[in-house]
Design a protein around this motif. Structure first.
Motif, mmCIF file in Angstrom:
data_model
loop_
_atom_site.group_PDB
_atom_site.id
_atom_site.type_symbol
_atom_site.label_atom_id
_atom_site.label_comp_id
_atom_site.label_asym_id
_atom_site.label_seq_id
_atom_site.Cartn_x
_atom_site.Cartn_y
_atom_site.Cartn_z
ATOM 1 N N CYS A 1 0.818 -1.312 0.065
ATOM 2 C CA CYS A 1 -0.105 -0.061 0.030
ATOM 3 C C CYS A 1 0.719 1.032 -0.021
ATOM 4 C CB CYS A 1 -0.999 0.086 1.307
ATOM 5 S SG CYS A 1 -1.797 1.365 1.391
ATOM 6 N N SER B 1 -5.610 -1.935 5.524
ATOM 7 C CA SER B 1 -5.473 -1.468 6.770
ATOM 8 C C SER B 1 -6.106 0.056 6.852
ATOM 9 C CB SER B 1 -3.863 -1.324 6.802
ATOM 10 O OG SER B 1 -3.567 -0.601 7.899
ATOM 11 N N CYS B 2 -6.036 0.555 5.617
ATOM 12 C CA CYS B 2 -6.579 1.999 5.456
ATOM 13 C C CYS B 2 -7.756 2.021 4.226
ATOM 14 C CB CYS B 2 -5.403 2.977 5.047
ATOM 15 S SG CYS B 2 -4.471 2.779 3.458
ATOM 16 N N CYS C 1 -6.420 -1.947 0.148
ATOM 17 C CA CYS C 1 -5.696 -2.115 1.446
ATOM 18 C C CYS C 1 -6.534 -2.474 2.536
ATOM 19 C CB CYS C 1 -4.682 -0.870 1.689
ATOM 20 S SG CYS C 1 -4.102 -1.050 3.192
ATOM 21 N N GLN D 1 -0.484 4.317 0.741
ATOM 22 C CA GLN D 1 -0.717 5.333 1.354
ATOM 23 C C GLN D 1 -0.305 5.103 2.853
ATOM 24 O OE1 GLN D 1 -2.893 7.778 1.308
ATOM 25 N NE2 GLN D 1 -3.047 7.602 -1.123
ATOM 26 N N CYS D 2 -0.379 3.795 3.303
ATOM 27 C CA CYS D 2 0.220 3.552 4.743
ATOM 28 C C CYS D 2 1.521 2.666 4.705
ATOM 29 C CB CYS D 2 -0.934 2.930 5.458
ATOM 30 S SG CYS D 2 -1.426 1.176 4.968
#
Ligand SMILES: [Zn+2]
Length: 66
Positions: A8, A30-31, A28, A10-11
């Motif tokens: 990812c 996670s985010c 993702c 982003q994170c």
């Protein structure tokens, strides 16, 4: 269904996801971002050495088998 590894943007998290096609991009976990980059096919490391031929079969070019 093939297990792929994604990263990812982003994170900065790495995760594995089962996808049914090479075009499919999961979000993702996670985010929730879809800004993920596909990495090499994930290999289950069970203690033995990964067989390059088996890996090639699992991650073969599009159209090999589906
Ligand atoms: Zn993320």
């Amino acid at each position: 269904m093939i297990l792929h590894e994604f990263h990812c943007k982003q994170c900065d998290k790495q995760f594995e996801e089962m996808v049914s096609s090479n075009q499919e991009t999961p979000r993702c976990p996670s985010c929730g971002s879809q800004e993920v980059k596909r990495l090499l096919c994930a290999v289950k490391r069970t203690g033995g050495n990964a067989d390059p031929d088996a890996l090639g079969n699992a991650c073969g070019p599009v159209g090999g088998f589906s």
